[in-house]
Enzyme design. Structure first.
Site, short mmCIF file in Angstrom:
data_model
loop_
_atom_site.label_atom_id
_atom_site.label_comp_id
_atom_site.label_asym_id
_atom_site.label_seq_id
_atom_site.Cartn_x
_atom_site.Cartn_y
_atom_site.Cartn_z
N GLU A 1 0.83 -1.22 0.00
CA GLU A 1 0.00 0.00 0.00
C GLU A 1 0.86 1.26 0.00
O GLU A 1 0.54 2.23 -0.68
CB GLU A 1 -0.96 0.03 1.20
CG GLU A 1 -1.76 1.34 1.19
CD GLU A 1 -2.85 1.44 2.21
OE1 GLU A 1 -2.86 0.66 3.17
OE2 GLU A 1 -3.70 2.35 2.05
N ASP B 1 -0.62 -4.94 3.15
CA ASP B 1 -1.12 -3.72 3.79
C ASP B 1 -0.50 -3.70 5.19
O ASP B 1 -0.88 -4.49 6.06
CB ASP B 1 -2.65 -3.72 3.86
CG ASP B 1 -3.18 -2.32 4.20
OD1 ASP B 1 -2.41 -1.53 4.77
OD2 ASP B 1 -4.36 -2.04 3.91
N ILE C 1 -0.61 -1.67 7.72
CA ILE C 1 -1.66 -1.49 8.73
C ILE C 1 -2.96 -1.24 7.98
O ILE C 1 -3.15 -0.18 7.35
CB ILE C 1 -1.37 -0.31 9.69
CG1 ILE C 1 -0.09 -0.59 10.48
CG2 ILE C 1 -2.55 -0.12 10.66
CD1 ILE C 1 0.20 0.40 11.58
N ASP C 2 -3.84 -2.21 8.02
CA ASP C 2 -5.16 -2.00 7.42
C ASP C 2 -6.08 -1.53 8.55
O ASP C 2 -6.26 -2.22 9.55
CB ASP C 2 -5.71 -3.28 6.79
CG ASP C 2 -7.01 -3.00 6.07
OD1 ASP C 2 -7.01 -2.11 5.20
OD2 ASP C 2 -8.03 -3.62 6.40
N THR D 1 -5.81 2.16 9.29
CA THR D 1 -4.86 3.13 9.86
C THR D 1 -5.57 4.13 10.78
O THR D 1 -5.04 4.49 11.85
CB THR D 1 -4.11 3.87 8.74
OG1 THR D 1 -3.48 2.89 7.92
CG2 THR D 1 -3.06 4.82 9.28
N ASP E 1 -6.01 -4.42 0.57
CA ASP E 1 -6.99 -4.50 1.66
C ASP E 1 -7.55 -5.92 1.79
O ASP E 1 -7.99 -6.32 2.87
CB ASP E 1 -8.19 -3.58 1.41
CG ASP E 1 -7.82 -2.11 1.29
OD1 ASP E 1 -7.01 -1.65 2.10
OD2 ASP E 1 -8.34 -1.43 0.37
C1 IPD Z 1 -8.90 1.02 4.44
C2 IPD Z 1 -9.73 0.29 5.45
C3 IPD Z 1 -11.17 0.74 5.32
C4 IPD Z 1 -11.72 0.46 3.96
C5 IPD Z 1 -10.85 1.06 2.89
C6 IPD Z 1 -9.39 0.68 3.07
P1 IPD Z 1 -6.34 1.53 5.20
O1 IPD Z 1 -7.54 0.63 4.53
O2 IPD Z 1 -9.67 -1.10 5.23
O3 IPD Z 1 -11.96 0.09 6.23
O4 IPD Z 1 -13.00 1.02 3.84
O5 IPD Z 1 -11.32 0.57 1.65
O6 IPD Z 1 -8.61 1.35 2.12
O7 IPD Z 1 -6.27 2.77 4.39
O8 IPD Z 1 -6.74 1.80 6.59
O9 IPD Z 1 -5.16 0.68 5.06
#
Ligand code: IPD
Length: 280
Positions: A67, A83, A85-86, A88, A223
């Site tokens: 990411e 990812d 940290i998913d 964040t 994600d």
């Molecule tokens: C996001 C989270 C969020 C989802 C977004 C993602 P990130 O990832 O998973 O819940 O709605 O589609 O991009 O930016 O926190 O790594």
């Protein structure tokens, strides 16, 4: 191939667990990306650097899509999709649903998936044909975890279905309106709808069988890559909304496994108005 997948899975698990040391330093210095909801912290970057450096040492010919940094072309070659940290925003607020998410694709198919939530000390992991498991940071070996394989009855209508979804980070008004209209139709019909703030954690909860259906428009491959393996190996299914699943397609719907058929998916799909995103 089987023992090779096992070796790759064990390696990915070790990387996730080791990342906890970096995350525990709690460096929440933020950089905003697209808007106030689309964040990256120095921790995201440090975790991604660490994971990619370690994989490069062990598998110098493998490719990466991360990411926060490296986005190589998606080919049939072994490709790690990361990812760091998913969720964040959750990390920044200490809301306890964020995770390190590492997936590996070979021939474009996700075959290894690890999702580690360091705050709740939950380690979800799965390998193609190896099953899906839940363990913690005391992990020793693949079979030690609790095997996740959903066997309860599947809901036969949305009125008996607990749905997870996410709103994503985009503030583009036309997209937001389409998302809200879709969500309203689900709220009108389903038993309940929840949002935990992390796509990967949502998929882990589907694999665990504590929610029935998760969908989102606007996801990126990092994600969901690991989560795809978790859901499939726990007996569930992953599709595109009203379409075939594609990792790069920016939308998905998945359901937990269980007894019965997936006719509720047809009901769900009939409520959705398509939202167009450029593919990853
Ligand atoms: C996001 C989270 C969020 C989802 C977004 C993602 P990130 O990832 O998973 O819940 O709605 O589609 O991009 O930016 O926190 O790594």
């Amino acid at each position: 191939m089987q023992s090779e997948i096992q070796t790759l899975l064990l390696f990915a698990i070790q990387l996730c667990l080791k990342s906890k040391e970096i995350i525990s330093k709690n460096n929440k210095q933020i950089e905003t990306k697209e808007n106030v909801t689309d964040l990256v912290t120095l921790t995201d970057k440090a975790v991604e650097d660490y994971i990619i450096t370690e994989i490069k040492k062990k598998y110098p010919h493998h490719l990466f899509i991360g990411e926060e940094s490296l986005r190589q072309e998606f080919t049939d070659q072994p490709t790690w999709i990361i990812d760091p940290i998913d969720g964040t925003t959750n990390f920044v607020h200490s809301f306890p649903y964020f995770c390190v998410s590492i997936g590996l694709c070979i021939n474009k198919e996700p075959i290894v998936g690890v999702v580690f939530n360091p705050l709740q000390n939950q380690l979800f992991y799965a390998g193609k044909n190896l099953g899906c498991y839940l363990s913690n940071d005391q992990f020793k070996d693949i079979g030690d975890g609790k095997k996740l394989f959903s066997t309860g009855d599947l809901p036969t209508s949305l009125s008996h279905t607990l749905v997870l979804t996410e709103y994503g980070a985009s503030k583009q008004q036309d997209i937001l309106q389409l998302k809200l209209d879709n969500i309203k139709r689900v709220i009108d019909t389903a038993r309940g709808i929840r949002s935990v703030g992390s796509a990967a954690m949502s998929m882990a909860l589907i694999a665990q069988g504590v929610a029935d259906l998760y969908y989102e428009y606007g996801t990126h491959c990092w994600d969901i890559c690991a989560g795809v393996v978790l859901v499939r190996e726990s007996g569930g299914i992953v599709e595109g909304v009203n379409s075939e699943f594609g990792l790069m397609k920016r939308n998905l719907v998945c359901m937990r496994g269980g007894n019965g058929d997936y006719k509720v998916l047809k009901e769900f799909n009939s409520l959705m108005v398509h939202i167009d995103y450029p593919s990853d």
